[in-house]
Design a protein around this motif. Structure first.
Motif, PDB file in Angstrom:
ATOM      1  N   ASN A   1      15.627 -23.008   0.845  1.00 50.92           N
ATOM      2  CA  ASN A   1      16.197 -23.169   2.178  1.00 50.92           C
ATOM      3  C   ASN A   1      17.715 -23.230   2.203  1.00 50.92           C
ATOM      4  O   ASN A   1      18.314 -23.279   3.274  1.00 50.92           O
ATOM      5  CB  ASN A   1      15.611 -24.417   2.842  1.00 50.92           C
TER       6      ASN A   1
ATOM      7  N   THR B   1      20.681 -18.168   2.879  1.00 45.60           N
ATOM      8  CA  THR B   1      20.794 -17.694   4.259  1.00 45.60           C
ATOM      9  C   THR B   1      20.145 -16.321   4.359  1.00 45.60           C
ATOM     10  O   THR B   1      19.752 -15.716   3.369  1.00 45.60           O
ATOM     11  CB  THR B   1      22.265 -17.625   4.692  1.00 45.60           C
TER      12      THR B   1
ATOM     13  N   SER C   1      17.114 -13.690   5.977  1.00 43.73           N
ATOM     14  CA  SER C   1      15.667 -13.767   6.209  1.00 43.73           C
ATOM     15  C   SER C   1      14.962 -13.994   4.884  1.00 43.73           C
ATOM     16  O   SER C   1      14.903 -13.104   4.043  1.00 43.73           O
ATOM     17  CB  SER C   1      15.161 -12.477   6.865  1.00 43.73           C
TER      18      SER C   1
ATOM     19  N   LYS D   1      21.229 -23.245   9.553  1.00 39.27           N
ATOM     20  CA  LYS D   1      19.846 -23.674   9.767  1.00 39.27           C
ATOM     21  C   LYS D   1      19.639 -24.124  11.212  1.00 39.27           C
ATOM     22  O   LYS D   1      18.605 -23.819  11.825  1.00 39.27           O
ATOM     23  CB  LYS D   1      19.482 -24.804   8.804  1.00 39.27           C
TER      24      LYS D   1
ATOM     25  N   SER E   1      21.119 -23.099  13.842  1.00 39.78           N
ATOM     26  CA  SER E   1      21.095 -21.960  14.767  1.00 39.78           C
ATOM     27  C   SER E   1      19.689 -21.393  14.913  1.00 39.78           C
ATOM     28  O   SER E   1      19.382 -20.712  15.893  1.00 39.78           O
ATOM     29  CB  SER E   1      22.054 -20.864  14.280  1.00 39.78           C
ATOM     30  N   ASN E   2      18.820 -21.698  13.939  1.00 46.76           N
ATOM     31  CA  ASN E   2      17.418 -21.278  13.997  1.00 46.76           C
ATOM     32  C   ASN E   2      16.490 -22.460  14.253  1.00 46.76           C
ATOM     33  O   ASN E   2      15.289 -22.397  13.943  1.00 46.76           O
ATOM     34  CB  ASN E   2      17.029 -20.588  12.688  1.00 46.76           C
ATOM     35  N   ASN E   3      17.053 -23.551  14.800  1.00 48.00           N
ATOM     36  CA  ASN E   3      16.283 -24.767  15.117  1.00 48.00           C
ATOM     37  C   ASN E   3      15.616 -25.367  13.885  1.00 48.00           C
ATOM     38  O   ASN E   3      14.481 -25.853  13.946  1.00 48.00           O
ATOM     39  CB  ASN E   3      15.218 -24.484  16.186  1.00 48.00           C
ATOM     40  N   ASN E   4      16.321 -25.336  12.756  1.00 44.59           N
ATOM     41  CA  ASN E   4      15.776 -25.865  11.509  1.00 44.59           C
ATOM     42  C   ASN E   4      16.802 -26.747  10.810  1.00 44.59           C
ATOM     43  O   ASN E   4      17.976 -26.783  11.186  1.00 44.59           O
ATOM     44  CB  ASN E   4      15.370 -24.723  10.562  1.00 44.59           C
TER      45      ASN E   4
ATOM     46  N   LYS F   1      21.576 -28.607  20.630  1.00 45.47           N
ATOM     47  CA  LYS F   1      22.319 -27.788  19.677  1.00 45.47           C
ATOM     48  C   LYS F   1      23.795 -27.694  20.056  1.00 45.47           C
ATOM     49  O   LYS F   1      24.666 -27.683  19.183  1.00 45.47           O
ATOM     50  CB  LYS F   1      21.709 -26.378  19.603  1.00 45.47           C
TER      51      LYS F   1
END
Length: 448
Positions: free
Chosen positions: A281, A284, A286, A334, A336-339, A388
């Motif tokens: 994780n 960065t 995909s 992370k 920015s992707n709700n993680n 966010k």
């Protein structure tokens, strides 16, 4: 030379006799595929003599035959060994000992075997060559005409300790393929059962440290010294003979605090796969996204996916410090992707303890503050976009005054009071405190 002696101690041979071609095949084994064909590293190391090996024998057997004939020829009685001083030696070419890289003094891979300025006796020549047996590598091919090769070579207090280390931790995982000789880097179907693909030598060393830590059951076994040499290069196939550009060359003296820290991370969070999850994780891009229709090798390996993770581990392993700006950018990526980055806070905490880094209290206090106010504001505001936005607004603060002003506004919005904000006052510790706050805040608002 220490690695060469360690390698030879693991290869059965009679030191009183001239080494046979079979001994050379065993030395070269980790650099060649099971069917005898070259790996990326073998091609890089031995390209200068590629055309000197018969085209029909360009396998481990053919190269072993070449080196056996070259390194066992009768020494010149008028030359003395540069290394041990013994009388009777031969000139050494760069492909015999590729780790010497100072261009203006010693032969190296830039010379393609043309420069010969060191003299080695037969024993030292064999020992230096045998060090190739201990090279651990991972290669990537960003284009058809280029390769990026990352390499790790361990060292210890003496030959005996190094040999025992290799026997205990490395020998069982040596399994050469075209791009690596480490079995632990193979991808398996079960999620998090294997390490993520990697690019840079700092990443490779981090994976090896974690693998070693999984085999440690008694931390007292780490009293012995263990260090590592890292180097990486770009191999470009364009031109008559190609071009090699060294990317990095670093020596790390003591790995034991890191091994202890990686071990304690798993104990702290009670998950033996904690580092694998954490490591994956930090990348960065995909992660594991199939491209070009899928398939075993059809995964995105854009070098840009790995650069932040490299900066993270390079600052830690080489400089024994944190790169707070890189960590901050990973948190924001992370978010920015709700993680969040799983186990990031725990990893930083255990490593700070093991390395006795300053600012441990500041980090924990700032992290707790971020988590506390994040939990509170999440009860008041359920819109993820607004949550966010708070995170990104804090990230844009460049000075303690700006950060504290925004923190006061958020407290009013959340209808709560934070009694201790001392962690954010000091300009010297502001980057650390802000990053710790962002980790805690993101963990709170994105927790499942």
């Amino acid at each position: 030379m220490q690695n060469g002696r360690a390698a030879l101690s693991l290869i059965p041979h009679d030191i009183r006799k001239v080494p046979s071609e079979k001994v050379f095949r065993k030395i070269l084994h980790p650099l060649y595929q099971p069917d005898g064909r070259l790996t990326k590293l073998a091609f890089f190391l031995f390209y200068p003599i590629y055309n000197q090996v018969d085209e029909k024998e360009r396998s481990v057997r053919g190269f072993a035959k070449f080196f056996c004939q070259t390194l066992t020829k009768r020494p010149n009685s008028e030359l003395s060994c540069t290394y041990c001083g013994a009388q009777g030696a031969n000139e050494m070419a760069s492909y015999v000992f590729p780790f010497i890289t100072k261009r203006d003094k010693y032969p190296n891979t830039y010379s393609w075997g043309e420069i010969k300025s060191l003299n080695f006796c037969p024993k030292c020549m064999l020992t230096s060559f045998a060090a190739n047996n201990r090279l651990l590598f991972r290669a990537n091919s960003p284009t058809r005409k280029s390769d990026y090769i990352s390499t790790v070579l361990f060292f210890s207090a003496n030959d005996k300790q190094l040999t025992k280390f290799y026997s205990d931790f490395i020998e069982g995982t040596l399994a050469p393929t075209y791009y690596t000789n480490m079995k632990i880097l193979e991808r398996v179907k079960k999620s998090y059962a294997s390490y993520d693909i990697l690019w840079y030598p700092e990443e490779l060393l981090a994976v090896l440290i974690d693998y070693i830590s999984t085999k440690i059951h008694d931390l007292r076994r780490l009293e012995k010294q263990l260090g590592a040499l890292l180097f990486s290069c770009n191999r470009l196939s364009s031109g008559v003979s190609g071009t090699t550009i060294y990317d990095s060359f670093d020596i790390i003296d003591d790995l034991n605090p890191f091994i202890r820290g990686f071990y304690k991370l798993k104990q702290k969070v009670k998950n033996q796969d904690a580092f694998k999850i954490f490591f994956r994780n930090l990348r960065t891009g995909s992660i594991g996204r199939p491209v070009g229709g899928g398939g075993r090798a059809a995964f995105s390996t854009d070098v840009g996916d790995f650069t932040r993770r490299r900066h993270f581990f390079r600052k830690l392993l080489v400089h024994r410090r944190w790169d707070w700006k890189t960590i901050e950018s990973l948190v924001i990526f992370k978010a920015s992707n709700n993680n969040t980055a799983p186990y990031l806070k725990s990893f930083i905490s255990v490593i700070m303890d093991e390395l006795s880094l300053s600012g441990k209290d500041t980090f924990r206090e700032a992290n707790d503050t971020g988590y506390s106010i994040g939990i509170t504001i999440k009860k008041k505001e359920t819109n993820y976009k607004k949550l966010k936005k708070f995170l990104f607004d804090f990230r844009r603060c460049r000075r303690p005054q700006e950060f504290l002003y925004l923190l006061n506004l958020l407290q009013a919005h959340a209808e709560t009071v934070l009694y201790n904000t001392d962690a954010f006052v000091s300009p010297e510790n502001f980057d650390m405190a802000k990053t710790a706050f962002l980790i805690g805040f993101s963990n709170a608002i994105f927790r499942k």
